[in-house]
Design an enzyme around this catalytic site. Structure first.
Site, short mmCIF file in Angstrom:
data_model
loop_
_atom_site.label_atom_id
_atom_site.label_comp_id
_atom_site.label_asym_id
_atom_site.label_seq_id
_atom_site.Cartn_x
_atom_site.Cartn_y
_atom_site.Cartn_z
CG ASP A 174 -0.15 -0.44 2.51
OD1 ASP A 174 0.91 -0.38 2.39
OD2 ASP A 174 -0.84 -0.58 3.28
CD GLU A 193 -8.83 1.08 8.01
OE1 GLU A 193 -8.85 0.24 8.78
OE2 GLU A 193 -8.05 1.97 8.32
CG ASN A 237 -8.92 -1.59 12.20
OD1 ASN A 237 -7.89 -2.31 11.66
ND2 ASN A 237 -9.57 -0.53 11.63
CG HIS A 297 -5.93 -2.10 9.12
ND1 HIS A 297 -5.77 -1.00 9.73
CD2 HIS A 297 -4.39 -2.16 8.49
CE1 HIS A 297 -4.75 -0.60 10.16
NE2 HIS A 297 -3.66 -1.21 9.48
C1 GLP Z 1 -0.55 0.09 8.74
C2 GLP Z 1 0.01 -0.48 7.39
C3 GLP Z 1 -0.30 -2.08 7.51
C4 GLP Z 1 0.29 -2.82 8.71
C5 GLP Z 1 -0.63 -2.17 10.14
C6 GLP Z 1 -0.01 -2.47 11.27
O1 GLP Z 1 -1.60 1.11 8.55
N1 GLP Z 1 -0.85 -0.31 6.10
O2 GLP Z 1 0.37 -2.53 6.37
O3 GLP Z 1 0.55 -3.91 8.85
O4 GLP Z 1 -0.68 -0.81 9.71
O5 GLP Z 1 1.11 -1.53 11.52
P1 GLP Z 1 2.06 -1.73 12.64
O6 GLP Z 1 3.14 -2.83 12.04
O7 GLP Z 1 2.96 -0.37 12.69
O8 GLP Z 1 1.54 -2.01 13.96
#
Ligand code: GLP
Length: 245
Positions: A67, A143, A136, A138
């Protein structure tokens, strides 16, 4: 789903890196799906250390990131392109032309979504997708409520995601409100998935993933439909949960 429990973030990172290195050595032309966020940072650090020490080569590897934020160019320190260059690509022998991330500044985003989805397909799909998970549920930026049939698309970020990611920005107002992300069906087409989970704030999400139903209200639950998923989770995230998978 296979669950590997490790002691802490460091061990999760080392184990994930070993896993990826083994796959790269077995298949030097592997197509890797990569994630951003705090979770894989330690893994990327371990990959760099291994590259410097043992010379594991990424010259033939192609990568596809999940992304990108809408509105941020690759020069912006908060873009995922910048993150990937800074955290991994600048420190290994990968050919940058083979590293793919959706554009956050495309002139036509519908076109960019098609381009990215087709690009992955043209390369024969992702062999190994690295994933983190949002609190959440995702995955990528899909989402809750996202269709399991979704392909690469534009999303409005949930308030909780904006708040969670604000730690990377100097002010919450700077966090983009939209992103372009591989869809859930895009992710599920990967031949293999490696999900990394660490920390107290992911405990509930991991519990729901392992014990809850498969439902679009919890995007990560779709991973139960995939035949080849490995989860590496640390003790704090697993806590004393019963694992039914
Ligand atoms: C972000 C990314 C995801 C990631 C998730 C968790 O928003 N788009 O690809 O896996 O949220 O992030 P983190 O590893 O910082 O907890």
């Amino acid at each position: 789903m296979r669950v590997i429990e490790v002691k802490d973030y460091q061990q999760m990172s080392n184990r994930a890196a070993e896993y990826i290195i083994q796959k790269v050595v077995q298949n030097p032309s592997i197509k890797l799906g990569l994630a951003t966020g705090g979770t894989p940072m330690g893994t990327y650090k371990s990959l760099i250390e291994d590259h410097q020490k043992n010379g594991t080569s990424y010259q033939k590897v192609t990568t596809f990131n999940l992304d990108e934020y809408i509105g941020l160019s690759g020069n912006n320190k908060n873009s995922y392109r910048y993150f990937m260059n800074d955290q991994l690509f600048n420190h290994i022998d990968i050919n940058k032309a083979k590293t793919n991330i959706p554009s956050g500044i495309a002139a036509d985003f519908q076109e960019e979504c098609h381009r990215y989805e087709n690009l992955i397909a043209r390369h024969g799909g992702v062999d190994l997708q690295i994933l983190g998970i949002g609190a959440n549920g995702h995955i990528g930026f899909n989402e809750p409520g996202t269709s399991f049939r979704s392909t690469t698309h534009i999303v409005n970020l949930a308030d909780s995601t904006i708040q969670a990611n604000a730690r990377f920005f100097s002010r919450i107002e700077e966090v983009p409100t939209q992103a372009i992300t591989m869809g859930i069906s895009t992710i599920l087409k990967s031949k293999e998935i490696l999900l990394l989970v660490s920390g107290e704030q992911k405990k509930d999400a991991l519990f729901r993933l392992l014990n809850g139903e498969i439902n679009e209200s919890f995007p990560a639950s779709v991973l139960k439909n995939h035949p080849y998923v490995t989860i590496i989770a640390d003790k704090v995230a697993i806590a004393d949960l019963k694992v039914n998978c």
